[in-house]
Structures are given as C-alpha cells and as structure tokens.
Design an enzyme around this catalytic site. Structure first.
Site, short mmCIF file in Angstrom:
data_model
loop_
_atom_site.label_atom_id
_atom_site.label_comp_id
_atom_site.label_asym_id
_atom_site.label_seq_id
_atom_site.Cartn_x
_atom_site.Cartn_y
_atom_site.Cartn_z
CG HIS A 384 -1.94 -1.16 1.26
ND1 HIS A 384 -3.26 -0.93 0.75
CD2 HIS A 384 -1.93 -2.44 1.66
CE1 HIS A 384 -3.88 -2.01 0.99
NE2 HIS A 384 -3.14 -2.90 1.55
CE LYS A 565 -7.31 13.32 0.40
NZ LYS A 565 -7.16 12.00 -0.39
NE ARG A 566 -3.78 9.97 10.39
CZ ARG A 566 -3.37 9.01 11.06
NH1 ARG A 566 -4.21 8.17 11.56
NH2 ARG A 566 -2.23 9.38 11.91
CE LYS A 571 -2.90 10.56 3.07
NZ LYS A 571 -3.49 9.70 2.23
CB THR A 673 -10.40 4.29 -0.91
OG1 THR A 673 -9.92 4.58 0.35
CG2 THR A 673 -9.77 3.03 -1.38
CE LYS A 677 -14.28 5.08 1.03
NZ LYS A 677 -13.12 5.12 2.15
C1 26Q Z 1 3.42 0.68 10.14
C2 26Q Z 1 4.29 0.18 11.26
C3 26Q Z 1 4.32 0.66 12.57
C4 26Q Z 1 3.37 1.47 12.83
C5 26Q Z 1 2.34 1.92 11.97
C6 26Q Z 1 2.51 1.24 10.52
C7 26Q Z 1 1.47 1.69 9.72
C8 26Q Z 1 0.13 1.67 9.86
C9 26Q Z 1 -0.79 1.91 8.78
C10 26Q Z 1 2.03 1.92 8.38
C11 26Q Z 1 0.83 2.26 7.26
C12 26Q Z 1 -0.36 2.38 7.51
C13 26Q Z 1 -1.50 2.69 6.52
C14 26Q Z 1 -1.29 3.01 5.30
C15 26Q Z 1 -2.46 3.08 4.41
O1 26Q Z 1 -3.52 3.57 4.88
N1 26Q Z 1 -2.03 3.27 3.19
C16 26Q Z 1 -3.09 3.86 2.18
O2 26Q Z 1 -3.83 2.51 1.93
C17 26Q Z 1 -4.89 2.79 0.66
C18 26Q Z 1 -5.44 1.55 0.60
O3 26Q Z 1 -4.76 0.70 -0.25
C19 26Q Z 1 -4.41 3.44 -0.23
O4 26Q Z 1 -5.67 3.70 -0.79
C20 26Q Z 1 -3.85 4.87 0.05
O5 26Q Z 1 -3.12 5.52 -1.21
C21 26Q Z 1 -2.52 4.56 1.12
O6 26Q Z 1 -1.98 5.42 1.42
#
Ligand code: 26Q
Length: 828
Positions: A384, A565-566, A571, A673, A677
C-alpha cells in the site's frame, strides 16, 4: 524453571466453558425466525428491550433502545451466518483469510439492516413507536480500529466477500483503544484516548473456546539435529467475532478480532499461588499492552518493539486458527493451498511466512523446503505504499530477541531464494545492514504481490522491486482498489440512492456497472432538478449536523469543496489552504468580482509525533478564524474543519461535496479510496495524476475531471533541480503573497513567527512541490469556478461521473482477488 518447547500443538487453550456437549432432539429448522414484518419486528425489539437489556419501555434511554435494536437486527444476521458456516464446512470449500492490523468497519447497525434487506421494515417498526432509526443509530460508537485507507479498505473487502458469498475471515486485533479522538484547543490538535469499548458491543460474540497461545522471546536449542525454540513468555489470544452480512442477506462472513489475555487466566494460577508474583505480573503487563492501543501512525513507527509484538500476536493466533480449522477435516497439510488463501494487508502481518513455516516444521514435522513451498502457495501480499519511511524494517537484534526461531527461519528463507535464483541486490535483500526488510520477506514468501492502482503497481515493478520483478515476472500484479456502494452510496446518501433506483431500477447495489444507464438522464431536466435537490438535501444534513454537534454554522449555498483524509505532507493539505488564503486576498482586493461562494471543508488527523502535520492543522484552523470572521469575505468564503474525522463523519461529508480534493504529489498516493467515494456521490475531482485518480479520470472522461500538476516523472526531475522551490515561489505572485501573509503573522497575530519553519521549508526545500504545482492548481480552480456557474452543465458532469464509477466497486476488486490471487469461487 521447567523448559517448555515451543510446540503450539495441543496448546489450543480451552476456556472453562468450551466443552462441546452432545445434544438430542434439536430441530434447528424450527429455530429459524419467522418472515419479518414490521409488527413482528416491533415485538422482537420490545422483547429485547425488556428481556435482553432489562429496561422498561416507559423509561428506556436512547442507549437502551440502541442495544435492543441492535439485538433485534442481529438476530436476523444469525441465519445467513450459520448458513455460510455450514455451507463452507459441508462443501469443504476453500476459505480466504484477510490478515490486517486495521479494520475500520464504521458503525454496524444501519449497514447490517440495509444488507439484510430489512431497513424499511425496521424503520416502519420504529416509526410506529415514535422513534427515529437514524437518530438511534448515531448512538453507536464508531470503532476506530484503523488509521485510514488501509483499514477502511479491509472493511470494504470483507463486506464484498460476504456479498459475493466468498468464504472469508477478517483477522485483526481487538484494540482496547482505537485511533485517538481529535479535539482542537485554539486550533491545536489535542489527542484523547478513544473508548469504543466503554460498553459491551452488541455485535461482539466472545468465543472463549477459540483461544491460542502466542509465544515470545527465549532461545533456540539443538536436539538431534532439530532446532527447538524455548520461549520465555506467552500470552493468550482470545477471539471475538462479529458477523459481516453481505448485501441481500444470503451470506455472512466473520471478522475475528484477537484480544490478548494474560495466560494466568488460563493456566498459571498455580505459579501465581506459588508466589511467582513478578513472573505472573509480567505476563499480565505484556498481555494488557499487546491489544491496548492502535499505533496512531500511518507511516511506520520503525523499530518499536511493542508494534512487532502486536504484529506477531495477530499473525500467530490467526495462523494457528487457520491450521486448526484445516486439520479439523483434513490430515495432509500439503493440501493447505487448495483450501486456504492468506492475504497480508501490507507487511504488518508479514511474519506470517516464517510463522506458517515454523508451525509446519516444528509442530508437523515437515522439511524446511516443503514448508516454504506450502507457505508461498498460500500467501499473498498487498503493498500500500512506496514511501521509504513507511517500509517496515526491523533490526536483526530485535527480531532475534523477540522471535528467535523466526529470525533463524528468515535467514533460511533468504538463503533459499539465493540458492534458487542467484544473489540478491543489497537494497532489496531480506537481510540488509543488520535489518530485516519486511517488504522483501513478504514478497519472497508470497505467490502473488499486488499494488492497489495501475500507476502504483507500475511503480512497484519499476522502483520498489525491479530486481524481484525480473526474477519473478509473474508475481506482481495490479488490483485497483474499490469501495462498497452499500455503505458509500446507499447508506450514506439515501436520497441519491433512491433517485438512482427510480431511474435505473434495483440491483446497481451488486452490479455497479449498471450505473452507466444513468448517462441517459444526463440531459434530462426533470432528473437533473431532482438530482440537484438530493445534493442540496445532503448539504442541509451536513449543515444541521455541524450546527448540532460542533456548533459550526455554514451556509448551504455555494460550492462545497472538501478534502478529508489523514494529514500528510504528501497529501498536500498545505496546497489547499494556501490557495484558500489566495482566494481570501483576492476577494478582499476585488470584492465585487462575482466570486462563486465556497465552503472549504477539511477533515483529518495527524499522528501525534508528526510536527509538520500538526502545524498544517493549526494553520488551517488559524486561517479559518480570520477568514470566517472577516466581514468583507465571510459570505463568499468559509473554512470549516470539524474535529475527529472518522467513518461516520465521512458518511456525512462525502454526499454533500461538490468538489473532491485529490491533490497529492504525483507518485506518492498509492491509490486513494476517498477519491472513489466522492466521485460515486457525484462530486467532481480536482486532482493530480496520482494513484487511482488516473483511472478515475480515464473512466469519467477528462472533460469531467479538473487535472493539474506535475506527473510522476516530472516530479522526479523537478526535485533534481537545485533551488526549484525558490524559483517557483519567485515566479508566482500569489505564492509570494500567501507566504508573506503567513510569515507576517496575518493568521497568528498573537504569535507572528508561529509558521516560521513552515515558510522556511517552503522557500528552501519543498520536497512535496507545493510551490511548483501552485499555479497549475490555481488555474484548475479557476476552471472549477467557471464550470460551477453553469449549474446544469455541472450537474450533467456530475451525473456522468456517477454513471462511470461502476468499476470502482469493491465487488469488482474482490472478484479480481478471487480469480487472480486466491483461486477461489463463490460458494453459492
Ligand atoms: C506501520 C508500522 C508501525 C506503525 C504503523 C504502521 C502503519 C500503519 C498504517 C503503516 C501504514 C499504515 C496505513 C497505510 C495506508 O492507509 N495506506 C493507504 O492505503 C490505501 C488502501 O490501499 C490507499 O488507498 C492509500 O493510497 C494508502 O496511503
């Protein structure tokens, strides 16, 4: 101390109530509920209120009604749930296991009622009691068990597997506290703990009989040529199940969330009684910390030991459960790939490869080679992100300390790859410079690796894993993300959904390509009038909600321009708020230039430790404070940032949007995503050629998409140009005016230099190319204003947008996973 081998076999923990009793003379058919009617449902609701909740209808609170209502709706979910379970066992069907550290399900009451097809009846029953369904539904806490896109995607996919009758389990962690609650104090983000479990969830079924030991630490010993893991600690993973009902109510899958419990609850009372208090309380502390809280970062918190333990906790419990289920009806684990597909949602559960190999060798006597073959055939990995800081890496020392047996197997996995396919490049080797590269580990233990949009998958091939792609050219494939039209259209936007059904009939809910039939209405004046009314109604609902819950008043005229979004530099919320500042300055310079009124809506959380993201939030709030109260501009420009953006807020904001901001630096957003929406709800997109924007634009047509900005290749080139940010700012009068205002303290008069660092970084580095893209964005926004002034033309574009969004249903995505990765059919 007595040594225990790390043998998980026979370690399925049996809780006190788990003994299965033989029963006689049960006619299960007679237990089926009668066909639902409003009258019958009303009776069931009152029954639950009185006998399950223990509350007198005369005095029941909203909470009491909500719980009773949830039970009454939940009753109807049981039969599809049992049918799914029985069918899968009876036909010995293959199952999918979706391992994810995050599941952002959103509230379940209305969604479940819609999918069961009982929404109208429930509504009728409640109305007969003088109650309002939506009002009660809003009482449900929105479980925030995820950070953002990745967690929400997992929830959409689980709902789609259920809709498609694809036997699937979502496996995650039942965090005591989900993502923090966001508040603002003078514009500054304040985090407080989220507490969705304050009261028992009616959607939860605790399953004490399905509990597993998860082992940690210790050391390895050699015994007759075999490696033995002697672990030091263990916790118990206890399962909590929630039924996820598919649309049509024919099938329900299970979301199984693991809660960590100290093993003492199950076995160690003796030790405890014997006085080993320290040991017992250590186990207690470890267990409590494991499922205590979700890591609030959506890029990696690299190297945090607790995070690694959480990842292993999820993975080990899930893999043990998967093997237990397989072995209940099979005995040859070499057949596992025919009956189980495990999908890893990013690298967070990437320890699944070594864990499955470990269990196959240590508990089931396989040779390493065979075990590695089986594991690779079972596993798939979805990537991702390409952001270097988000790629998980663990130090070898930490990995060996927490999981010595797995570290040993990781070395063997790398060795095997080298034996089979030649030496590895250091950059993508599993083991590099004292670190374990989890992306490489996930890649080399999976038969399929996928990206989440066409562009992102190309970049995985060319930039992230170019050498792996040469060694394994068949392995990487694309599955563009999708979203469920049930939650994101039918539930979130009931007026528009009803209008669509009126125009093209039922079944778009499960066959979203049917939306193309809407194109016939794009020139139909009557249709467009009603269509306009649905948008207006959504704006009114949002305005009421903002007023009621946040004490924010917004005008419901004008263009609703939304970015939710975050908060992340890539972004580029900064680009959006800079443009807002420019707009304010322009209106002030020329108040009567016929400005299209705009409501600029923002939503999103910043990781606690992400200083720049928190500065951006504060700047947006500071700008809002000045702009919204400026008598010269307040009727033409409003900036609104309601705190604590989550799934429920998205359901209100997205239907009300005219314009969707998808403005990331090209090459940095894997898919997005939210973009889908919004477009599905008729918002037009202003966006860069990034992630799934590229495909959305192809589908809806370039004329219905406000494109701007550098391409991925141009981004790479621009970053190479020394002084690019300074050059871009100097070449842009609006950029200079904006930065000057921010630098002078126009929006922070009490502290003029508050944004000194932010402005400096704009002039001197600007990695995300805000300045380089500003003029292009500005020009696209001018096109937006022009287009919006022709209401009919805008509505037409909006309808054509919706008509061409069928491709982005998560049903299509899940079908692709089923065909290309999981090799599984629908079970009905
Ligand atoms: C990893 C290690 C330690 C702590 C936290 C994490 C961690 C947690 C969440 C790393 C990444 C995430 C989340 C990533 C994320 O939401 N990515 C998004 O995924 C979506 C679904 O595929 C995409 O549409 C987005 O583009 C992408 O940013």
């Amino acid at each position: 101390m007595r040594k225990t081998r790390a043998n998980n076999r026979g370690f399925t923990v049996r809780g006190p109530m788990s003994e299965r009793l033989q029963v006689h003379n049960v006619d299960t058919d007679a237990l089926e509920l009668p066909e639902i009617t409003a009258e019958g449902f009303r009776t069931s609701l009152l029954h639950h209120l009185q006998y399950s909740v223990g509350s007198d209808p005369e005095h029941a609170s909203k909470f009491d009604w909500r719980i009773a209502l949830s039970y009454a709706v939940r009753d109807r979910a049981i039969s599809p749930w049992f049918r799914a379970t029985r069918t899968t066992w009876d036909t010995d069907h293959k199952r999918v296991y979706y391992l994810s550290m995050e599941f952002l399900t959103g509230r379940l009451l209305e969604d479940t009622a819609i999918n069961l097809g009982i929404f109208t009846i429930v509504n009728e029953a409640l109305t007969s009691l003088g109650l309002d369904f939506h009002d009660i539904a809003e009482d449900e806490p929105d479980p925030a068990l995820g950070n953002g896109g990745l967690g929400r995607l997992a929830a959409c996919y689980l709902e789609s597997t259920a809709t498609l009758a694809c036997p699937a389990y979502g496996y995650g962690i039942r965090y005591e506290h989900g993502l923090f609650k966001q508040g603002f104090d003078h514009g500054v983000q304040i985090e407080t703990p989220e507490d969705w479990q304050a009261n028992d969830s009616p959607w939860n079924f605790t399953r004490p009989e399905a509990a597993y030991r998860v082992l940690f630490g210790g050391h390895l010993e050699e015994e007759n040529g075999a490696t033995i893991w002697v672990p030091e600690q263990h916790v118990v993973a206890e399962s909590h199940d929630t039924p996820i009902v598919g649309y049509g109510g024919n099938w329900a899958n299970t979301l199984r969330l693991w809660a960590a419990k100290p093993s003492a609850k199950y076995f160690d009372l003796n030790q405890f009684n014997a006085g080993h208090l320290a040991r017992a309380s250590f186990a207690e502390a470890l267990a409590r910390s494991l499922s205590r809280v979700l890591y609030p970062n959506d890029t990696t918190d690299t190297g945090k030991e607790l995070r690694l333990r959480q990842e292993y906790f999820l993975t080990s419990a899930s893999v043990q459960d998967i093997l237990r289920r397989f072995l209940a009806t099979h005995d040859d684990l070499r057949k596992l790939p025919d009956f189980a597909a495990i999908q890893m949602n990013d690298t967070h559960p990437a320890i699944a490869g070594p864990e499955l190999i470990r269990l196959l060798i240590d508990d089931h006597g396989f040779e390493f080679e065979t075990a590695a073959d089986i594991a690779t055939q079972v596993l798939g990995y979805t990537n991702h992100t390409l952001l270097p800081e988000a790629l998980e890496r663990w130090s070898v020392d930490l990995m060996r300390h927490v999981l010595p047996r797995h570290m040993d197997l990781i070395e063997k996995i790398q060795h095997r790859e080298i034996e089979l396919h030649g030496p590895l490049e250091p950059a993508t080797a599993i083991l590099d410079n004292g670190h374990v590269n989890m992306g490489s580990l996930a890649f080399l233990t999976s038969h399929r690796v996928n990206g989440v949009s066409a562009l992102h998958t190309d970049l995985i091939r060319s930039d992230l894993f170019p050498d792996f792609n040469e060694r394994h050219p068949e392995r990487i494939l694309n599955v563009t993300n999708g979203v469920t039209p049930r939650r994101w259209l039918k539930l979130a936007n009931p007026d528009l959904a009803a209008l669509i059904t009126e125009a093209i009939g039922e079944e778009w809910e499960t066959d979203l390509d049917r939306l193309t039939q809407l194109a016939e209405y794009a020139d139909n004046d009557d249709f467009l009038t009603v269509f306009g009314e649905t948008k207006h109604a959504a704006k009114n609902r949002l305005a009421d909600w903002l007023n009621h819950h946040h004490d924010i008043d917004i005008p419901v005229t004008g263009l609703f321009d939304v970015q939710v979004k975050r908060i992340h530099e890539y972004k580029r919320q900064l680009l959006n708020i800079f443009w807002t500042i420019a707009r304010w300055q322009r209106i002030k310079r020329d108040p009567s230039a016929g400005w299209v009124p705009r409501v600029k809506l923002f939503g999103g959380k910043a990781a606690q430790s992400y200083v720049m993201a928190k500065d951006i939030i504060r700047l947006i709030n500071d700008v809002a404070a000045v702009v919204n109260n400026d008598p010269d501009t307040k009727d033409l420009l409003q900036v609104v940032f309601p705190p604590n953006y989550n799934v429920s807020m998205a359901e209100k904001l997205i239907p009300a949007a005219d314009l969707s901001e998808q403005i990331s630096t090209a090459g940095m957003e894997a898919s997005g995503t939210g973009n889908m929406k919004f477009a599905l709800n008729g918002a037009l997109t202003i966006g860069t050629l990034d992630g799934a924007n590229v495909e959305i634009r192809e589908k809806v047509g370039a004329e219905n998409f406000f494109l701007f900005g550098l391409t991925t290749e141009e981004v790479a080139q621009r970053r190479e140009e020394p002084g690019h940010s300074r050059a871009a700012i100097e070449a842009s009068q609006p950029m200079r005016d904006i930065l000057q205002a921010v630098a002078e303290g126009t929006f922070s008069p009490d502290e003029p230099h508050r944004y000194g660092n932010l402005v400096d970084s704009m002039w001197n580095s600007d990695w995300f190319l805000v300045a380089s893209d500003f003029d292009s964005y500005d020009e696209a926004q001018t096109r937006v204003d022009e287009a919006y002034q022709d209401t009919r033309a805008w509505q037409k574009a909006s309808v054509l947008n919706i008509a061409n969004m069928g491709y982005f249903s998560s049903d299509r995505s899940v079908r692709e996973y089923m065909a290309k990765i999981w090799n599984i059919d629908s079970a009905l």
